[in-house]
Design a protein around this motif. Sequence first.
Motif, PDB file in Angstrom:
ATOM      1  N   LEU A   1       0.405  -1.286   0.149  1.00  0.00           N
ATOM      2  CA  LEU A   1       0.129   0.199  -0.018  1.00  0.00           C
ATOM      3  C   LEU A   1       0.788   1.160  -0.105  1.00  0.00           C
ATOM      4  CD1 LEU A   1      -2.507  -1.116   2.618  1.00  0.00           C
ATOM      5  CD2 LEU A   1      -2.916  -1.009   0.107  1.00  0.00           C
TER       6      LEU A   1
ATOM      7  N   ALA B   1       0.530  -0.025 -11.056  1.00  0.00           N
ATOM      8  CA  ALA B   1      -0.391  -0.371  -9.999  1.00  0.00           C
ATOM      9  C   ALA B   1      -1.722  -1.258 -10.189  1.00  0.00           C
ATOM     10  CB  ALA B   1      -0.603   0.928  -9.247  1.00  0.00           C
TER      11      ALA B   1
ATOM     12  N   CYS C   1      -4.563  -0.689  -8.759  1.00  0.00           N
ATOM     13  CA  CYS C   1      -6.016  -0.030  -8.346  1.00  0.00           C
ATOM     14  C   CYS C   1      -5.272   0.527  -7.992  1.00  0.00           C
ATOM     15  CB  CYS C   1      -6.588  -0.685  -7.335  1.00  0.00           C
ATOM     16  SG  CYS C   1      -7.792  -0.218  -6.533  1.00  0.00           S
TER      17      CYS C   1
ATOM     18  N   LYS D   1      -2.252   0.330  -4.957  1.00  0.00           N
ATOM     19  CA  LYS D   1      -1.763  -1.403  -4.378  1.00  0.00           C
ATOM     20  C   LYS D   1      -1.274  -1.585  -5.575  1.00  0.00           C
ATOM     21  CE  LYS D   1      -6.129   0.106  -2.400  1.00  0.00           C
ATOM     22  NZ  LYS D   1      -7.604   0.977  -3.027  1.00  0.00           N
TER      23      LYS D   1
END
Lengths: 110, 110, 110
Positions: free
Chosen positions: B7, B31, B33, B61
Motif C-alpha cells: 500500500l 499499480a 488499483c 495498491k
Amino acid sequence: MTQNVILILTTVPDSEAAQKLADGALNARLAACVTELGTVRSRYHWQGKIESAEEIQMLFKTSAARSLELEQFIQANHPYETPEILSWQATASAAYGQWVTAETQRPIHV
Amino acid sequence: MTQNVILILTTVPDSEAAQKLADGALNARLAACVTELGTVRSRYHWQGKIESAEEIQMLFKTSAARSLELEQFIQANHPYETPEILSWQATASAAYGQWVTAETQRPIHV
Amino acid sequence: MTQNVILILTTVPDSEAAQKLADGALNARLAACVTELGTVRSRYHWQGKIESAEEIQMLFKTSAARSLELEQFIQANHPYETPEILSWQATASAAYGQWVTAETQRPIHV
C-alpha cells in the motif's frame, strides 16, 4: 535511501476536537503532519449493544523517536474514555522522511 | 494461501492531480488499483509555521516487485516538492493478491 | 503495555452493502469496530481495460485471534467476485487493545 515514519490513527467526535488535537500535537512537535480524513460512520460493540456514530478520523505522521510520546499525548488529550489509538510503521520516501524527522525534533528549551 | 500487497499513501492538491497520477501509474502497470479517498484537511509544519490545506488523499495498491518503481514514479510525477509517500505491506486475500500481481506485470515490449 | 490489533481494509459498492457487512461481522463478534470511510473513487485494471467506480471503503478492527475468520467472513459475504481484502497489524493503546480482544471473544454457546 528510505526512512521509517510512524502512522497513528484515531477517531474523534467532531471537527473541533480534531483541530484541537492536531494543533496540540503540532505545537508540541509530536507530529510533522496531521490529516483530518473527514466524517466516517463507526459501528462498534459497546456495553453489550452495537452502537453507531459519526466521527472524524485522523491520521498523524511522526518519527519513531516521538511516536510513544504522541500516543501518550493523544491518550491524555482525547475526549473519549477509551480512544482508538492504532499505530504502524511505514517506509517514507527519503525527503519526506527527513522532513518528518526534522519537524519532530524535541525543542531544546521548553 | 495469502500474498503480500504494498500500500502506498500520498496526498495531492486536487482531484485533477489525483486522476493524472492514478492514470499514469495504471497505464505503466505500476499499480493494480488506485483509490482516491476524497478531500482531507492536512495540518503540518512548513518553514517554521503551522500550515493547513485541503488535499486529496490517495492509496495505491501494487505488488512488492513493482513498489519501488511506483514510489519513483510518484516522486517524479507529483506536483509537490516534498510529497508524502508512505508505504507498508499488507496481507491480501489469495484471489486479490493474484490479481494485483497479474495486473502489475511489467509489459514485455515497451 | 500495548497489544496488537489487526486492521482489515475492503471496499464495497454502496452504503447498504457496507452496513450489511459491518453488522454481520459485529454480530458474529469477528470485529470490535467497523468504520465506513465514505465514498471513494477507485481506478483499476479489469479484463484489459482501466475502469473507474465510486465505492465505499471500510476498515475493520479485530484481534489477531479472529482476523482469519473475519477475512473468510468478508470473502464469503462480499458482493464482489474478487474483493479487495487487505490486512496489516497495528499496535494499539492498552485500553483499546483490551477492548478489541474482549469484544471479539468467541461466544461460548452459538
